[in-house]
Design an enzyme around this catalytic site. Sequence first.
Site, PDB file in Angstrom:
ATOM      1  N   ASP A   1     -37.365  -4.928  17.260  1.00 36.98           N
ATOM      2  CA  ASP A   1     -35.965  -4.588  16.955  1.00 36.98           C
ATOM      3  C   ASP A   1     -35.671  -3.139  17.324  1.00 36.98           C
ATOM      4  OD1 ASP A   1     -33.358  -4.977  15.724  1.00 36.98           O
ATOM      5  OD2 ASP A   1     -34.078  -3.791  14.029  1.00 36.98           O
TER       6      ASP A   1
ATOM      7  N   ILE B   1     -40.355  -1.169   2.795  1.00 38.68           N
ATOM      8  CA  ILE B   1     -40.049  -2.252   3.741  1.00 38.68           C
ATOM      9  C   ILE B   1     -41.311  -3.068   4.037  1.00 38.68           C
ATOM     10  CG2 ILE B   1     -39.127  -2.817   6.031  1.00 38.68           C
ATOM     11  CD1 ILE B   1     -37.429  -0.215   5.831  1.00 38.68           C
TER      12      ILE B   1
ATOM     13  N   THR C   1     -40.184  -3.183  13.624  1.00 40.17           N
ATOM     14  CA  THR C   1     -38.825  -2.939  13.129  1.00 40.17           C
ATOM     15  C   THR C   1     -38.720  -1.500  12.633  1.00 40.17           C
ATOM     16  OG1 THR C   1     -39.490  -3.770  10.961  1.00 40.17           O
ATOM     17  CG2 THR C   1     -38.370  -5.333  12.413  1.00 40.17           C
ATOM     18  N   ALA C   2     -39.709  -0.664  13.001  1.00 41.44           N
ATOM     19  CA  ALA C   2     -39.761   0.704  12.458  1.00 41.44           C
ATOM     20  C   ALA C   2     -39.127   1.697  13.437  1.00 41.44           C
ATOM     21  CB  ALA C   2     -41.194   1.064  12.129  1.00 41.44           C
ATOM     22  N   ARG C   3     -39.883   2.161  14.413  1.00 40.45           N
ATOM     23  CA  ARG C   3     -39.351   3.031  15.461  1.00 40.45           C
ATOM     24  C   ARG C   3     -40.080   2.726  16.768  1.00 40.45           C
ATOM     25  NH1 ARG C   3     -35.599   3.700  12.715  1.00 40.45           N
ATOM     26  NH2 ARG C   3     -34.631   5.627  11.992  1.00 40.45           N
TER      27      ARG C   3
ATOM     28  N   HIS D   1     -31.888  -3.140  17.543  1.00 43.81           N
ATOM     29  CA  HIS D   1     -31.941  -2.297  16.331  1.00 43.81           C
ATOM     30  C   HIS D   1     -30.888  -2.722  15.298  1.00 43.81           C
ATOM     31  CE1 HIS D   1     -33.128   1.971  14.788  1.00 43.81           C
ATOM     32  NE2 HIS D   1     -32.929   1.134  13.788  1.00 43.81           N
ATOM     33  N   ILE D   2     -31.052  -3.949  14.800  1.00 46.23           N
ATOM     34  CA  ILE D   2     -30.078  -4.467  13.828  1.00 46.23           C
ATOM     35  C   ILE D   2     -30.688  -4.617  12.426  1.00 46.23           C
ATOM     36  CG2 ILE D   2     -28.686  -5.645  15.576  1.00 46.23           C
ATOM     37  CD1 ILE D   2     -29.972  -8.306  14.589  1.00 46.23           C
TER      38      ILE D   2
ATOM     39  N   GLU E   1     -34.306   4.121  22.954  1.00 46.94           N
ATOM     40  CA  GLU E   1     -33.173   3.209  22.854  1.00 46.94           C
ATOM     41  C   GLU E   1     -31.848   3.967  22.851  1.00 46.94           C
ATOM     42  OE1 GLU E   1     -34.423   1.441  19.014  1.00 46.94           O
ATOM     43  OE2 GLU E   1     -32.660   2.391  18.126  1.00 46.94           O
TER      44      GLU E   1
END
Length: 329
Positions: free
Chosen positions: A270, A162, A244-246, A293-294, A275
Site C-alpha cells: 500500500d 497497527i 502498509t508502513a512506508r 497508500h489508502i 510515492e
Amino acid sequence: MSSNTRLLITRRLPEPVEERAKHEFDVLLNPSDHQYASADLVAACENFEPSALLVTPTERLDEAFIRQLPGSVKIIASYSVGLDHIDLAAAKKRSIVVSHTPGALTSATADIAILCLLGAARHAYRAQQDLRHGQWKRWDPTGYIGVELDGAVLGIVGMGRIGRATAMRAQAFGMEVRYWNRTTLSQAQLKAKGLSATPCERLEELLAVSDAVSLHVPYTPETHHLIDADAINAIKPEALLINTARGSIVDDEAILEGLKRGKLAGIGFDVFDGEPDFNQAYLDAPNAYLLPHIGSATNQARNKMGMMALDSIEAALSGNPIPNTACSS
Ligand code: DGY
C-alpha cells in the site's frame, strides 16, 4: 480560542475537520487542494503568520524549511501517525512542538494490511484484471491457485498498535502469529489484547519461519531498506510480503528480484518508495497486489486524525498539556 489565532492547513481535509477549524481559528484552508511547493508554503507562512501549521505526509518539512518558518509558528500538527516527513530535531531546535495522530488509523490500516495479505494470497489482482478484460473463459480447476491463511504463520515486523491490530485480525483467520520487535511484549500484555504471539529474537529468524511477513515499523534511518537482498535470501521460500508502513523500508530492486525468481510468491503493498512516483517495474511484476497508500482512508480514521490534530493545536496555543506530541519545545 481567540479568532485571530491563525492556523494554516496545507491540504483539503474532511468537512467536519475544516468546519471545526473555521469555527475555532482564523484559518487558511486549501479548497483547491493544490500541492504546496516548499517555497510557496514558506511564503504563505510569511504572509499569513500562522501560530500553527496542520500538515500532511505530502509535504516535506526538512531542516531548511523549518529554519525559514516565521517565529509565529508554535506547533506543527501532522495529519498522520508517521513523522518521517518532518525533521523533528530541527523543529525542537526552533522550539516548535510537533504532534501526530497515533491510534486514529490503527483499525483502518490493519484492515488494509489484511486486504493486501488476501489480495496477494489469492492472486486477486490478476483474477480481477482477467474478469474485467474479457479473459474469464470458464471456471478453471488449476487457475488462480493461491494459499489459505488458516494454519499459516504470519510474521509481524514491528508489534506496535497497527502490528498488534493486524495480528488480531490474522488470528481470526486461523493464522499463527510470530513477531520481531525492538522490545519483547510480555505474555500478560499480549493476553490482555486477546493475542497469542511468539517473539523472534532476530529478524532473520522471523523471516525464515513466516509464510507471510507484514511490515509495521516506522521509517527511520535504522529501518531504511530493512528488507533488502539479504532479507529476501533469508525469507522462507514462496513467502508473501505485505507493506502498509512506508515504502523506503524495502529495497525495491531486492523485492522485484525476489518476485522474479519466485522466492516471494507475492506481495501486497500500500506504500512505495518515492510515492506517488513509485518503481514502475511493480506493475509488471508477478502477483503484486498494489494500492495507492489508502491505509487510513476511512471516514472514521480521517475525521479522527483531523480532530486529534486540532486538539493538539488548541492545547498548544492555549498553554494546556498537549496530547500526542512527538517532539515538545
Ligand atoms: C500515516 O498516518 O502515517 C499514514 O501513512 C497516512 O495514512
